[in-house]
Design an enzyme around this catalytic site. Structure first.
Site, PDB file in Angstrom:
ATOM      1  N   LYS A 132      24.464 -25.133  21.388  1.00 33.01           N
ATOM      2  CA  LYS A 132      25.155 -24.128  20.605  1.00 33.01           C
ATOM      3  C   LYS A 132      24.618 -22.484  20.781  1.00 33.01           C
ATOM      4  O   LYS A 132      25.547 -21.808  20.566  1.00 33.01           O
ATOM      5  CB  LYS A 132      25.104 -24.669  18.906  1.00 33.01           C
ATOM      6  CG  LYS A 132      23.697 -24.468  18.507  1.00 33.01           C
ATOM      7  CD  LYS A 132      23.453 -23.238  17.540  1.00 33.01           C
ATOM      8  CE  LYS A 132      21.966 -22.851  17.463  1.00 33.01           C
ATOM      9  NZ  LYS A 132      21.781 -21.333  16.534  1.00 33.01           N
TER      10      LYS A 132
ATOM     11  N   ALA B  96      17.774 -17.858   8.882  1.00 36.41           N
ATOM     12  CA  ALA B  96      16.538 -17.992   8.136  1.00 36.41           C
ATOM     13  C   ALA B  96      16.439 -17.066   6.854  1.00 36.41           C
ATOM     14  O   ALA B  96      16.225 -17.304   5.720  1.00 36.41           O
ATOM     15  CB  ALA B  96      15.425 -17.858   9.028  1.00 36.41           C
TER      16      ALA B  96
ATOM     17  N   LYS C 156      15.276 -25.265  18.352  1.00 38.73           N
ATOM     18  CA  LYS C 156      16.522 -25.428  18.874  1.00 38.73           C
ATOM     19  C   LYS C 156      16.639 -25.020  20.315  1.00 38.73           C
ATOM     20  O   LYS C 156      17.032 -23.884  20.660  1.00 38.73           O
ATOM     21  CB  LYS C 156      17.647 -24.760  18.186  1.00 38.73           C
ATOM     22  CG  LYS C 156      17.947 -25.249  16.721  1.00 38.73           C
ATOM     23  CD  LYS C 156      18.753 -24.418  16.061  1.00 38.73           C
ATOM     24  CE  LYS C 156      18.989 -24.996  14.462  1.00 38.73           C
ATOM     25  NZ  LYS C 156      19.494 -23.973  13.682  1.00 38.73           N
TER      26      LYS C 156
ATOM     27  N   GLU D 114      16.890 -18.267  22.129  1.00 33.71           N
ATOM     28  CA  GLU D 114      16.801 -19.478  22.827  1.00 33.71           C
ATOM     29  C   GLU D 114      17.962 -19.898  23.936  1.00 33.71           C
ATOM     30  O   GLU D 114      17.507 -20.480  24.984  1.00 33.71           O
ATOM     31  CB  GLU D 114      16.832 -20.681  21.885  1.00 33.71           C
ATOM     32  CG  GLU D 114      15.302 -20.756  21.044  1.00 33.71           C
ATOM     33  CD  GLU D 114      14.281 -21.154  21.696  1.00 33.71           C
ATOM     34  OE1 GLU D 114      14.301 -21.770  22.844  1.00 33.71           O
ATOM     35  OE2 GLU D 114      13.324 -21.450  21.275  1.00 33.71           O
TER      36      GLU D 114
ATOM     37  N   VAL E 274      12.738 -14.319  20.261  1.00 26.80           N
ATOM     38  CA  VAL E 274      13.257 -15.174  21.108  1.00 26.80           C
ATOM     39  C   VAL E 274      14.778 -15.481  20.933  1.00 26.80           C
ATOM     40  O   VAL E 274      15.140 -16.004  19.887  1.00 26.80           O
ATOM     41  CB  VAL E 274      12.649 -16.274  21.394  1.00 26.80           C
ATOM     42  CG1 VAL E 274      12.968 -17.402  22.444  1.00 26.80           C
ATOM     43  CG2 VAL E 274      11.121 -15.987  21.764  1.00 26.80           C
TER      44      VAL E 274
ATOM     45  N   SER F 203      22.748 -13.701  13.804  1.00 23.51           N
ATOM     46  CA  SER F 203      22.349 -14.799  14.940  1.00 23.51           C
ATOM     47  C   SER F 203      21.802 -14.065  16.085  1.00 23.51           C
ATOM     48  O   SER F 203      22.557 -13.053  16.687  1.00 23.51           O
ATOM     49  CB  SER F 203      23.739 -15.472  15.234  1.00 23.51           C
ATOM     50  OG  SER F 203      23.613 -16.040  16.426  1.00 23.51           O
ATOM     51  N   ARG F 204      20.759 -14.160  16.400  1.00 14.12           N
ATOM     52  CA  ARG F 204      19.963 -13.593  17.859  1.00 14.12           C
ATOM     53  C   ARG F 204      21.115 -13.869  18.828  1.00 14.12           C
ATOM     54  O   ARG F 204      21.191 -12.917  19.698  1.00 14.12           O
ATOM     55  CB  ARG F 204      18.787 -14.307  18.019  1.00 14.12           C
ATOM     56  CG  ARG F 204      17.938 -14.259  16.788  1.00 14.12           C
ATOM     57  CD  ARG F 204      16.453 -14.735  17.054  1.00 14.12           C
ATOM     58  NE  ARG F 204      15.787 -15.219  16.011  1.00 14.12           N
ATOM     59  CZ  ARG F 204      14.484 -16.003  16.109  1.00 14.12           C
ATOM     60  NH1 ARG F 204      14.019 -16.074  17.207  1.00 14.12           N
ATOM     61  NH2 ARG F 204      14.204 -16.065  14.774  1.00 14.12           N
ATOM     62  N   ASN F 205      21.367 -15.118  19.089  1.00 14.68           N
ATOM     63  CA  ASN F 205      22.115 -15.458  20.457  1.00 14.68           C
ATOM     64  C   ASN F 205      23.359 -14.747  20.361  1.00 14.68           C
ATOM     65  O   ASN F 205      23.597 -14.290  21.460  1.00 14.68           O
ATOM     66  CB  ASN F 205      22.070 -16.885  20.591  1.00 14.68           C
ATOM     67  CG  ASN F 205      20.857 -17.580  20.799  1.00 14.68           C
ATOM     68  OD1 ASN F 205      20.467 -17.436  22.063  1.00 14.68           O
ATOM     69  ND2 ASN F 205      20.589 -18.207  19.851  1.00 14.68           N
TER      70      ASN F 205
END
Lengths: 341, 341
Positions: B192, B141, B109, B282, B280, B255-257
């Site tokens: 997103k 994940a 993504k 993204e 990372v 969620s990383r972001n």
């Protein structure tokens, strides 16, 4: 600075009271109508309405009346915020007082039981009012009463109503967007509460964020299909009244419909789940109507049907959610936004 | 029961490893490639990959190799799950090994920095592979590794790829939907994450659920406009890869972001916010590309631009969010789903 508007707010629940407070803070003259004289007295004398807005001091300019005729003395704008199942009776009471030149905006997210009518349909059936609009969007009342930021949507075919509502409600903390798809916004308001019930069930069963996002996406898909089939603008589903309101209902612990869904997911019987909220959860009434409208357009809407089955106590929450796991997976949403040929 | 497939998974981060585990549980023969021999040894001998999937015991059928040629020995399907900024280098390394008849699906993504290319564009530029697809959707994940329910989307123009991916990944806990809008899904995946950064900022500032839903709705609106302008199917934005993935990113604390957005909102400098995640995010790379693509289509996209300004350290989070409060409110989303004339 423009002249203050004279605005009548009919309904002194938490949304009507919150709107009255916002209007008063914006400098307008507000009459809020409640059939309950004690509530009117509390608003006029103590400047509170503790049952619906605990901890909030209402502006002095919010004046309450229990006489409908007095509430409608020459208003520039009438806002209506009563439960959907009380709306027709209010319209009938209103009929002798309103004239075709009145501007009426309802702020109700539901459909009438049995008839499946939208509130604007009921208003047209029961009164001579011509110029109408609907106010909707991701607007948890308690947050707006606490002056937190929100966006809202006025949908109307009448530019004068849109301009009045923007002038009446807009401020730095409340941004008013415009749309024209009245029926689409009304269907969004009803359907998103049904989706919120399902989201609450998923939360109660601790199925996780992937499952919840999946379910919300399928709900938005069914809503979009309904709008397209009903001749509305399907892109309304993407906006504040559709996706926006669905999201706030799914993420805020303050949402009533979500809370009823959580209670049902924990195995609490419907009657007890409703009474524990202490306010009307519109989705409980809307589910059958949303399913009936979908069927009338020959749509198969498994999420809406699953919620309705739980509310009819024909299925447990586990059974209802199991049907959603078995949805046909052939296609994602593509082409859902085109009207059927 | 059909024959097991031979599947190569390139990339042993948390998503690649989770997919390999799902494939092995579904009875397929899985080779997972990592350039790190120690990680391969841990997977093959201890059946764990503790850094990316702590607490998970991998299936014995997940076999790891650090040799790319060995990983690509006669696969029925190749899945690629590496960070977007490593993708071109991997494609170059892959080029000698792949043939036009290979089926390749990427699960990434993001967009390439500088070129703003989608991963399928990079794959076409660097290899002879013709049959490609993209896997996307609301798929945290860790939840899938824990066998929680999810829906995912395979977008491809090749029915054979869709059938292979469905056969490879489908099970009671993972439902695989089909779409055809490859580029639309890729743009959703990149955008997103940018919206998730903004949602994290709103959460850090405790602006409330109304404000968060407003921001997500505006983000979805900008995404939809981008898809329409770029010649993709705007209804892709409504589906699992668009609205669905945006919602899971906005509601899950995993969620990383979103976590990077929260850190930025708390005033933590970008470099430190990124390093605190340990993986990372993204969206940090995608923001400039999403803005550049929007500008290339002459779109004014204030939410995407606001996030990019924060990442460039040209604006504080408060300043960026203030611009969103001042968006033109004239229209909601109506007509956003029609392609510009």
């Amino acid at each position: 600075v423009s002249e203050p508007l004279r605005i009548s707010v009919l309904g002194a629940g938490n949304w009507g009271t919150t709107l009255a407070q916002r209007l008063a803070k914006n400098g307008h003259a507000v009459q809020i109508w409640s059939r309950n004289p004690d509530k009117c007295q509390e608003i006029n004398e103590a400047h509170t309405s503790r049952r619906v807005l605990p901890g909030v001091r209402l502006a002095d300019a919010v004046r309450a009346v229990s006489d409908l005729g007095a509430a409608l003395a020459a208003p520039d704008l009438i806002l209506i915020a009563v439960p959907s199942q009380s709306f027709r009776a209010l319209c009938r009471a209103l009929a002798p007082w309103v004239r075709p030149e009145h501007q009426v905006v309802h702020c109700i997210k539901g459909l009438e039981r049995g008839s499946h009518a939208t509130m604007s349909e009921v208003l047209h059936e029961e009164t001579c009012v011509l110029q109408i609009g609907v106010l909707s969007g991701p607007n948890i009342a308690a947050e707006i009463a606490a002056d937190k930021f929100a966006g809202t949507l006025i949908a109307t075919r009448f530019p004068r109503i849109a301009a009045l509502v923007r002038r009446a409600l807009s401020c730095a903390q409340l941004r008013v967007f415009e749309g024209a798809d009245v029926r689409g916004v009304e269907l969004c308001g009803a359907a998103k509460n049904v989706i919120a019930l399902a989201a609450g069930m998923v939360d109660a069963l601790e199925l996780g964020a992937n499952a919840k996002a999946f379910l919300l996406t399928r709900g938005l898909y069914e809503l979009t299909r309904l709008l397209a089939a009903a001749g509305c603008d399907p892109s309304t589903a993407l906006g504040l009244a559709g996706c926006g309101d669905m999201m706030v209902t799914a993420i805020s612990p303050l949402s009533r419909n979500h809370r009823v869904g959580v209670a049902l997911g924990r195995g609490i019987p419907l009657a007890q789940a409703i009474s524990s909220i202490g306010m009307v959860a519109e989705g409980v009434y809307a589910a059958e109507s949303v399913c009936a409208l979908s069927r009338a357009h020959a749509l198969d809407q498994p999420l809406f049907e699953a919620v309705a089955r739980v509310l009819r106590e024909e299925a447990t929450v586990e059974q209802a959610l199991a049907t959603l796991r078995e949805l046909p997976t052939r296609h994602d949403v593509s082409r859902s936004l085109r009207r059927p040929a």
